[in-house]
Design a protein around this motif. Structure first.
Motif, PDB file in Angstrom:
ATOM      1  N   ASN A   1      26.969   9.319  56.366  1.00 38.81           N
ATOM      2  CA  ASN A   1      26.011  10.169  56.996  1.00 38.81           C
ATOM      3  C   ASN A   1      25.971  11.595  56.119  1.00 38.81           C
ATOM      4  OD1 ASN A   1      24.432   8.477  59.227  1.00 38.81           O
ATOM      5  ND2 ASN A   1      25.482   9.462  60.702  1.00 38.81           N
ATOM      6  N   LYS A   2      24.212  12.251  55.965  1.00 36.31           N
ATOM      7  CA  LYS A   2      24.041  13.187  55.133  1.00 36.31           C
ATOM      8  C   LYS A   2      25.119  14.836  55.377  1.00 36.31           C
ATOM      9  CE  LYS A   2      19.397  11.851  55.429  1.00 36.31           C
ATOM     10  NZ  LYS A   2      18.789  10.979  54.116  1.00 36.31           N
TER      11      LYS A   2
ATOM     12  N   PRO B   1      23.203   4.839  65.583  1.00 33.77           N
ATOM     13  CA  PRO B   1      22.144   4.719  66.262  1.00 33.77           C
ATOM     14  C   PRO B   1      22.272   3.869  67.206  1.00 33.77           C
ATOM     15  CG  PRO B   1      22.998   3.043  64.294  1.00 33.77           C
ATOM     16  CD  PRO B   1      23.847   4.193  64.977  1.00 33.77           C
TER      17      PRO B   1
ATOM     18  N   GLN C   1      30.038   3.553  62.107  1.00 28.87           N
ATOM     19  CA  GLN C   1      28.573   4.331  61.790  1.00 28.87           C
ATOM     20  C   GLN C   1      27.612   3.563  62.676  1.00 28.87           C
ATOM     21  OE1 GLN C   1      26.552   6.343  60.914  1.00 28.87           O
ATOM     22  NE2 GLN C   1      24.418   4.699  60.979  1.00 28.87           N
TER      23      GLN C   1
ATOM     24  N   CYS D   1      17.889  -2.669  63.705  1.00 34.33           N
ATOM     25  CA  CYS D   1      18.285  -1.687  62.708  1.00 34.33           C
ATOM     26  C   CYS D   1      17.058  -1.569  61.834  1.00 34.33           C
ATOM     27  CB  CYS D   1      19.942  -2.435  61.951  1.00 34.33           C
ATOM     28  SG  CYS D   1      21.390  -2.281  62.951  1.00 34.33           S
TER      29      CYS D   1
ATOM     30  N   LEU E   1      31.246   4.426  50.664  1.00 37.98           N
ATOM     31  CA  LEU E   1      30.996   5.818  50.962  1.00 37.98           C
ATOM     32  C   LEU E   1      32.540   6.355  51.383  1.00 37.98           C
ATOM     33  CD1 LEU E   1      28.542   5.332  53.564  1.00 37.98           C
ATOM     34  CD2 LEU E   1      28.499   6.802  51.316  1.00 37.98           C
TER      35      LEU E   1
ATOM     36  N   ILE F   1      13.898  -2.125  68.783  1.00 36.27           N
ATOM     37  CA  ILE F   1      14.480  -1.573  67.519  1.00 36.27           C
ATOM     38  C   ILE F   1      15.457  -1.973  67.330  1.00 36.27           C
ATOM     39  CG2 ILE F   1      15.056   0.337  66.633  1.00 36.27           C
ATOM     40  CD1 ILE F   1      11.915   0.826  67.543  1.00 36.27           C
TER      41      ILE F   1
ATOM     42  N   PRO G   1      18.029   6.755  55.086  1.00 31.28           N
ATOM     43  CA  PRO G   1      18.347   6.419  54.111  1.00 31.28           C
ATOM     44  C   PRO G   1      18.347   5.303  53.350  1.00 31.28           C
ATOM     45  CG  PRO G   1      20.637   6.689  54.765  1.00 31.28           C
ATOM     46  CD  PRO G   1      18.926   7.078  56.094  1.00 31.28           C
TER      47      PRO G   1
ATOM     48  N   CYS H   1      14.559   0.628  60.648  1.00 31.40           N
ATOM     49  CA  CYS H   1      14.616   1.871  59.801  1.00 31.40           C
ATOM     50  C   CYS H   1      15.011   1.592  58.648  1.00 31.40           C
ATOM     51  CB  CYS H   1      15.046   2.832  60.779  1.00 31.40           C
ATOM     52  SG  CYS H   1      14.258   3.383  62.470  1.00 31.40           S
ATOM     53  N   HIS H   2      15.751   0.599  58.563  1.00 29.45           N
ATOM     54  CA  HIS H   2      16.366   0.297  56.526  1.00 29.45           C
ATOM     55  C   HIS H   2      15.938  -1.319  56.731  1.00 29.45           C
ATOM     56  CE1 HIS H   2      19.083   3.094  57.995  1.00 29.45           C
ATOM     57  NE2 HIS H   2      19.898   2.819  59.397  1.00 29.45           N
TER      58      HIS H   2
ATOM     59  N   ARG I   1      25.219  15.390  51.341  1.00 29.55           N
ATOM     60  CA  ARG I   1      25.558  14.486  50.857  1.00 29.55           C
ATOM     61  C   ARG I   1      24.580  14.533  49.700  1.00 29.55           C
ATOM     62  NH1 ARG I   1      26.328   9.429  53.199  1.00 29.55           N
ATOM     63  NH2 ARG I   1      24.673   8.691  51.603  1.00 29.55           N
TER      64      ARG I   1
ATOM     65  N   ARG J   1      15.482  12.892  60.164  1.00 26.71           N
ATOM     66  CA  ARG J   1      16.130  12.945  59.501  1.00 26.71           C
ATOM     67  C   ARG J   1      15.382  11.544  58.631  1.00 26.71           C
ATOM     68  NH1 ARG J   1      23.279  14.747  59.261  1.00 26.71           N
ATOM     69  NH2 ARG J   1      22.442  16.517  59.931  1.00 26.71           N
TER      70      ARG J   1
ATOM     71  N   LEU K   1      20.378   1.354  51.726  1.00 28.07           N
ATOM     72  CA  LEU K   1      21.680   1.679  52.119  1.00 28.07           C
ATOM     73  C   LEU K   1      22.270   0.744  51.114  1.00 28.07           C
ATOM     74  CD1 LEU K   1      21.643  -0.169  56.284  1.00 28.07           C
ATOM     75  CD2 LEU K   1      21.900   2.632  55.184  1.00 28.07           C
TER      76      LEU K   1
ATOM     77  N   GLU L   1      16.995   7.189  68.296  1.00 32.10           N
ATOM     78  CA  GLU L   1      16.632   5.456  67.969  1.00 32.10           C
ATOM     79  C   GLU L   1      16.736   4.172  68.845  1.00 32.10           C
ATOM     80  OE1 GLU L   1      19.914   5.796  64.285  1.00 32.10           O
ATOM     81  OE2 GLU L   1      19.161   8.376  63.819  1.00 32.10           O
TER      82      GLU L   1
HETATM   83  C1  HEC Z   1      15.088   5.140  64.874  1.00 33.30           C
HETATM   84  C2  HEC Z   1      15.492   5.037  62.849  1.00 33.30           C
HETATM   85  C3  HEC Z   1      16.894   4.670  62.740  1.00 33.30           C
HETATM   86  C4  HEC Z   1      17.626   2.544  63.596  1.00 33.30           C
HETATM   87  C5  HEC Z   1      16.609   1.870  64.514  1.00 33.30           C
HETATM   88  C6  HEC Z   1      18.801   2.899  63.006  1.00 33.30           C
HETATM   89  N1  HEC Z   1      19.142   3.845  61.890  1.00 33.30           N
HETATM   90 FE1  HEC Z   1      21.169   4.039  60.119  1.00 33.30          FE
HETATM   91  N2  HEC Z   1      19.977   6.030  60.270  1.00 33.30           N
HETATM   92  C7  HEC Z   1      18.809   6.602  60.429  1.00 33.30           C
HETATM   93  C8  HEC Z   1      18.610   7.584  59.754  1.00 33.30           C
HETATM   94  C9  HEC Z   1      17.712   8.915  59.542  1.00 33.30           C
HETATM   95  C10 HEC Z   1      19.748   7.940  59.684  1.00 33.30           C
HETATM   96  C11 HEC Z   1      20.449   8.893  58.346  1.00 33.30           C
HETATM   97  C12 HEC Z   1      21.133   9.764  59.435  1.00 33.30           C
HETATM   98  C13 HEC Z   1      22.032  11.082  58.689  1.00 33.30           C
HETATM   99  O1  HEC Z   1      22.478  11.292  57.957  1.00 33.30           O
HETATM  100  O2  HEC Z   1      23.078  11.553  59.713  1.00 33.30           O
HETATM  101  C14 HEC Z   1      20.875   6.403  58.803  1.00 33.30           C
HETATM  102  C15 HEC Z   1      21.834   6.377  58.729  1.00 33.30           C
HETATM  103  C16 HEC Z   1      22.750   5.164  58.435  1.00 33.30           C
HETATM  104  C17 HEC Z   1      23.783   4.842  57.617  1.00 33.30           C
HETATM  105  C18 HEC Z   1      24.661   5.357  57.007  1.00 33.30           C
HETATM  106  C19 HEC Z   1      24.213   6.053  55.604  1.00 33.30           C
HETATM  107  C20 HEC Z   1      24.664   6.963  54.628  1.00 33.30           C
HETATM  108  O3  HEC Z   1      24.371   6.781  52.971  1.00 33.30           O
HETATM  109  O4  HEC Z   1      25.788   7.749  55.219  1.00 33.30           O
HETATM  110  C21 HEC Z   1      24.370   3.369  57.814  1.00 33.30           C
HETATM  111  C22 HEC Z   1      25.604   2.559  57.228  1.00 33.30           C
HETATM  112  C23 HEC Z   1      22.743   3.234  59.035  1.00 33.30           C
HETATM  113  N3  HEC Z   1      21.658   3.954  59.302  1.00 33.30           N
HETATM  114  C24 HEC Z   1      23.309   2.274  59.246  1.00 33.30           C
HETATM  115  C25 HEC Z   1      22.103   1.425  60.221  1.00 33.30           C
HETATM  116  C26 HEC Z   1      23.129   0.504  61.891  1.00 33.30           C
HETATM  117  C27 HEC Z   1      23.489  -0.905  61.650  1.00 33.30           C
HETATM  118  C28 HEC Z   1      21.584   0.154  62.435  1.00 33.30           C
HETATM  119  C29 HEC Z   1      21.952  -0.744  63.683  1.00 33.30           C
HETATM  120  C30 HEC Z   1      22.813  -0.639  64.030  1.00 33.30           C
HETATM  121  C31 HEC Z   1      20.944   1.373  62.067  1.00 33.30           C
HETATM  122  N4  HEC Z   1      21.455   2.241  61.448  1.00 33.30           N
HETATM  123  C32 HEC Z   1      19.203   2.145  62.891  1.00 33.30           C
HETATM  124  C33 HEC Z   1      18.082   5.789  60.739  1.00 33.30           C
HETATM  125  C34 HEC Z   1      18.071   4.087  61.936  1.00 33.30           C
END
Ligand code: HEC
Ligand code: HEC
Length: 352
Positions: A121-122, A136, A132, A77, A115, A75, A107, A80-81, A266, A104, A109, A142
């Motif tokens: 986060n939400k 993950p 942040q 980043c 921010l 997996i 969202p 999921c994004h 949020r 959750r 990015l 994750e």
């Molecule tokens: C398995 C799925 C998954 C992976 C892998 C993942 N994310 Fe996310 N990400 C999410 C989810 C679900 C949220 C919402 C979490 C929350 O609000 O508590 C999130 C929230 C975020 C946010 C906050 C956005 C906001 O509007 O507040 C950021 C920045 C982010 N991720 C960056 C990353 C980065 C950088 C990586 C890799 C290191 C990553 N994510 C890996 C699912 C994932």
């Protein structure tokens, strides 16, 4: 998210561990990269220990697309994004390592550079963007790894060493990994939708008549703009909009432990909203039409529901105009921006 407490705990250790060695950028010459900021957008804040440079952005991008950030290298980043979904995902809950599910919805990015403090986060559970990435990486639902384990792994990958040195004058460690990811994230600015062209660039024909009517309905007729306003269409506050009568996820109350915050999340940006279905914190509303129906009935009953959420009257024509307005927030230059896509040698995660 089960490991949330653990994550918060390790964040604290990590914060204190880093505070002494935060080499301020003034101590080693960095050539600052000036991020182009769209008209009508404020200048985002760049932390003093993490000014933007090309080397940092490139390193962060490489990490963003690298599956080796997860324990079993499955997996990244980007799993999921996803770039052409404005860096969100098409499913309610995105699977992490071993197909485990958190709770959750991932969202967009877009514009996370704005921010600010205590809004990441939400539920606002992470105090700044540069921290942040630990969530993950360490969340067992994750990426299931540890930031210390990841640092060791990256130190043993020869191609990374010069990149970390060039970006931060040090090897891969929790500080440099998280700051590099933060640098890449800050470049994900979306401000060139047709809505922006109309509002900020004063191009009268950028919106159709129906989209203009939708904009008026949104901001003037039913006051959605009470919460969704400003350059990012959010006031960044926490609110309960009656998505559920009983919330499985306490939202802001997970952080404050105050029952008055139950079910508050949020206010999300609505940028690229046509690309980021499904909707709400848990992805429980599938389409924009259903989101509109949610607001027409004024949401479900909940003691914390915001008083601004009341039943509203919209004609069938209004609903169509509102959807068209949402579509005008799609920024095709953003989702097609080649700078955000991986370099050739680094596209494993994208091909899967
Ligand atoms: C398995 C799925 C998954 C992976 C892998 C993942 N994310 Fe996310 N990400 C999410 C989810 C679900 C949220 C919402 C979490 C929350 O609000 O508590 C999130 C929230 C975020 C946010 C906050 C956005 C906001 O509007 O507040 C950021 C920045 C982010 N991720 C960056 C990353 C980065 C950088 C990586 C890799 C290191 C990553 N994510 C890996 C699912 C994932
Ligand atoms: C009291 C503040 C408030 C008002 C007023 C408000 N919203 Fe929201 N909106 C929110 C919050 C908070 C969420 C996220 C709720 C959640 O995840 O549980 C949200 C979510 C949304 C979403 C889904 C976003 C996503 O990424 O999942 C859409 C679309 C939306 N609102 C449109 C509207 C429209 C249309 C109106 C006017 C009819 C409106 N909002 C009025 C606070 C508000």
């Amino acid at each position: 998210m089960k490991t949330n407490l653990l994550s918060i705990f390790s964040l604290i250790i990590f914060l204190t561990a880093c505070s002494d060695e935060n080499i301020s950028d003034s101590e080693h010459a960095v050539s600052i990269f000036h991020l182009p900021i769209p008209e009508g957008f404020p200048e985002p804040e760049f932390p003093t220990d993490n000014q933007l440079t090309k080397a940092r952005i490139e390193l962060g991008k490489k990490l963003f697309y690298d599956t080796r950030l997860s324990i079993d290298s499955t997996i990244a980043c980007v799993s999921c994004h996803i770039p052409n979904l404005a860096f969100s995902d098409s499913v309610a809950i995105s699977p992490g390592v071993k197909r485990k599910l958190g709770f959750r919805n991932a969202p967009t990015l877009a514009n996370v550079a704005y921010l600010g403090k205590k809004k990441v986060n939400k539920d606002g559970g992470v105090v700044k963007l540069d921290l942040q990435a630990v969530v993950p990486i360490e969340d067992e639902m994750e990426m299931g790894f540890t930031i210390a384990g990841l640092s060791k792994r990256l130190q043993n990958i020869p191609e990374y060493e010069p990149l970390f040195q060039k970006a931060y004058n040090r090897g891969a460690d929790p500080f440099s990994i998280t700051r590099a990811l933060g640098s890449f994230l800050r470049t994900l600015i979306s401000g060139n939708s047709r809505y922006d062209q109309y509002v900020n660039q004063k191009k009268e024909n950028a919106l159709t008549e129906s989209e203009k009517r939708g904009k008026t309905i949104f901001f003037d007729k039913v006051n959605c703009g009470n919460c969704h306003h400003g350059h990012n269409l959010t006031n960044y506050e926490f609110a309960n909009v009656g998505v559920h009568e009983k919330y499985a996820d306490r939202g802001r109350a997970r952080i404050t432990l105050d029952e008055k915050d139950d079910g508050k999340f949020r206010v999300p940006t609505l940028r690229n909203i046509a690309l980021t279905a499904p909707y709400m914190h848990d992805g429980s509303i599938a389409t924009l039409e259903e989101v509109i129906e949610h607001y027409i009935i004024g949401g479900k009953d909940h003691p914390n529901k915001d008083p601004r959420i009341q039943p509203i009257n919209l004609t069938e024509a209004d609903k169509v105009d509102l959807i068209h307005f949402f579509e005008s927030l799609t920024d095709s230059a953003f989702i097609n921006n080649q700078n955000f896509l991986p370099n050739e040698s680094n596209s494993n995660a994208m091909k899967q």
